[in-house]
Design a protein around this motif. Structure first.
Motif, short mmCIF file in Angstrom:
data_model
loop_
_atom_site.label_atom_id
_atom_site.label_comp_id
_atom_site.label_asym_id
_atom_site.label_seq_id
_atom_site.Cartn_x
_atom_site.Cartn_y
_atom_site.Cartn_z
N SER A 60 16.91 18.71 -11.88
CA SER A 60 16.52 19.69 -12.91
C SER A 60 16.93 19.26 -14.30
O SER A 60 16.16 19.39 -15.26
CB SER A 60 17.12 21.06 -12.57
OG SER A 60 18.54 20.98 -12.51
N ALA A 61 18.16 18.76 -14.46
CA ALA A 61 18.61 18.33 -15.78
C ALA A 61 17.80 17.14 -16.28
O ALA A 61 17.46 17.05 -17.47
CB ALA A 61 20.09 17.98 -15.74
N SER A 62 17.49 16.22 -15.36
CA SER A 62 16.71 15.05 -15.75
C SER A 62 15.29 15.43 -16.16
O SER A 62 14.74 14.91 -17.14
CB SER A 62 16.66 14.05 -14.59
OG SER A 62 17.95 13.55 -14.30
N ALA A 120 23.27 9.13 -7.81
CA ALA A 120 24.40 10.04 -7.99
C ALA A 120 24.03 11.29 -8.77
O ALA A 120 24.81 12.24 -8.82
CB ALA A 120 25.55 9.31 -8.70
N LEU A 121 22.86 11.28 -9.37
CA LEU A 121 22.43 12.45 -10.14
C LEU A 121 22.25 13.65 -9.21
O LEU A 121 21.59 13.56 -8.18
CB LEU A 121 21.10 12.16 -10.85
CG LEU A 121 21.17 11.15 -11.99
CD1 LEU A 121 19.76 10.74 -12.41
CD2 LEU A 121 21.93 11.72 -13.17
N SER A 122 22.83 14.75 -9.60
CA SER A 122 22.69 15.98 -8.81
C SER A 122 22.74 17.16 -9.77
O SER A 122 23.81 17.66 -10.08
CB SER A 122 23.78 16.09 -7.75
OG SER A 122 23.68 17.30 -7.03
N ASN A 123 21.56 17.54 -10.25
CA ASN A 123 21.47 18.65 -11.20
C ASN A 123 22.36 18.43 -12.42
O ASN A 123 22.96 19.37 -12.95
CB ASN A 123 21.83 19.98 -10.52
CG ASN A 123 20.84 20.34 -9.43
OD1 ASN A 123 19.64 20.08 -9.59
ND2 ASN A 123 21.31 20.93 -8.36
N ALA A 132 25.19 8.53 -15.97
CA ALA A 132 24.86 9.43 -17.08
C ALA A 132 24.37 10.75 -16.49
O ALA A 132 24.06 10.83 -15.30
CB ALA A 132 23.80 8.80 -17.98
N PRO A 133 24.29 11.80 -17.32
CA PRO A 133 23.89 13.12 -16.80
C PRO A 133 22.44 13.19 -16.35
O PRO A 133 22.09 14.03 -15.52
CB PRO A 133 24.13 14.06 -18.00
CG PRO A 133 25.11 13.34 -18.87
CD PRO A 133 24.79 11.89 -18.71
N THR A 134 21.56 12.35 -16.90
CA THR A 134 20.14 12.43 -16.56
C THR A 134 19.58 11.04 -16.26
O THR A 134 20.16 10.02 -16.65
CB THR A 134 19.32 13.04 -17.71
OG1 THR A 134 19.36 12.16 -18.84
CG2 THR A 134 19.87 14.42 -18.11
N ALA A 135 18.43 11.03 -15.60
CA ALA A 135 17.81 9.76 -15.21
C ALA A 135 17.43 8.93 -16.42
O ALA A 135 17.58 7.70 -16.43
CB ALA A 135 16.59 10.04 -14.34
N SER A 136 16.90 9.57 -17.47
CA SER A 136 16.49 8.82 -18.66
C SER A 136 17.69 8.15 -19.32
O SER A 136 17.59 7.05 -19.85
CB SER A 136 15.77 9.73 -19.65
OG SER A 136 16.62 10.78 -20.09
#
Length: 353
Positions: free
Chosen positions: A45-47, A209-212, A275-279
């Protein structure tokens, strides 16, 4: 040269970093990274929110950041994520498929043969012992000269034959130094390949590792850029022979082989990928790729300069010897006998009766 001159290890490229195995692994992992970035951008969602915000801002630079996004724009943004945003990933890593470290193997082997052909020992009488039987002729010439007498005979031995024998070990050591330069350059490209695969693995892990948008400090994944060999001087490693090339730049072997070709870098040398998001992960990966390409370019400049320094050191010595018409490290002048007139020969070079 004997046992006093240290030798570098022969370098064999690890199987996973050689040939098709490495090439296939790079492409495979790059495809996985691209796929994971696409998946997380759409599912996290954040990504996804960050991707939409960035795209809307780029498409509407004159509007305030409070916006209604239409369904049509959402569909377009999703299509761009799937088909264009991460298309750079695979080619960015494919640039590191070449050069192949093993392209240096034939050069190393050829220099080894040259070194071996000149390698050997001289005893107190000037007798040559070595693997190249053709060089035994030097001792035969000494024997032949015992049948002659005169100033030209003595001059030939003192000003040509003896200095010429002294150049043989220097030529062997010169081939050794050039071969070690090639070995160390090969090591650098092996390190580069290892670093590329580690970057891919860590980038994939950081993306997964990204999870919301939640990432704890303990989850931070870092990648260590390639550790390049330092520059040094030939004199430190080759103190026994070619003094004239002591000022030539040489790649440093210390810590290279014994630490698995890629010593563990210090923490401060590592680049964060998480990082917090995929981008943002993708941005970190892009920065890491740039750092690796820059490090590789710097290494190639060091290697090229090392060979240039070696070449110019030898060339300057050759010119010095030719200008002075005196024996040099790698060359000897023509003996007076070479330009003697028949009358001079009769007076100064005759059978020893």
């Amino acid at each position: 040269m004997g046992n006093e001159t240290p030798r570098l290890f022969d370098i064999t490229t690890p199987p996973d970093l050689a040939g098709a195995a490495y090439e296939n692994r790079v492409r495979e992992q790059a495809r996985v990274l691209k796929s994971e970035l696409i998946r997380q951008t759409l599912e996290d969602s954040a990504s996804w929110a960050r991707s939409v915000e960035d795209k809307w801002a780029n498409d509407h630079p004159d509007l305030a950041p409070i916006f209604p996004v239409t369904d049509q724009e959402i569909a377009e943004y999703r299509e761009r994520v799937q088909n264009s945003d991460y298309e750079w990933i695979i080619p960015a890593f494919e640039q590191f498929i070449t050069p192949d470290p093993d392209q240096f193997t034939p050069i190393i082997a050829a220099l080894g043969k040259i070194e071996a052909s000149f390698d050997g020992t001289l005893d107190g009488e000037g007798n040559w012992t070595g693997p190249n039987t053709n060089l035994l002729r030097i001792h035969d010439v000494r024997t032949d000269m015992d049948e002659w007498a005169g100033a030209f005979k003595n001059s030939f031995i003192d000003r040509f034959l003896t200095p010429f024998q002294g150049t043989l070990l220097k030529h062997a050591e010169l081939a050794l130094i050039a071969g070690d330069q090639m070995r160390l350059t090969k090591v650098c490209y092996i390190r580069q390949r290892k670093s590329v695969l580690e970057l891919l693995d860590q980038a994939i892990n950081a993306t997964r590792a990204l999870s919301n948008g939640a990432c704890s400090p303990g989850d931070v994944l870092k990648w260590a850029t390639i550790m390049m060999v330092a520059t040094g001087t030939v004199v430190g490693a080759y103190a026994t022979g070619v003094g004239i090339v002591a000022g030539a730049v040489c790649l440093e072997v210390a810590g290279t082989i014994g630490q698995g070709l890629l010593p563990q870098p210090e923490e401060k040398q590592k680049l964060p990928l998480t990082a917090p998001t995929a981008s943002e992960v993708a941005m970190n990966v892009s920065q890491a790729i740039s750092r690796l390409a820059n490090d590789l370019h710097n290494m190639e400049q060091v290697a090229a300069n090392a060979l240039r320094e070696l070449h110019w050191a030898v060339e300057k010595e050759r010119i010095r010897a030719a200008t002075s018409n005196l024996p040099g490290t790698f060359t000897v002048p023509a003996p007076p006998l070479a330009n003697a007139t028949p009358a001079q020969t009769d007076q100064s070079f005759f059978p020893d009766e």
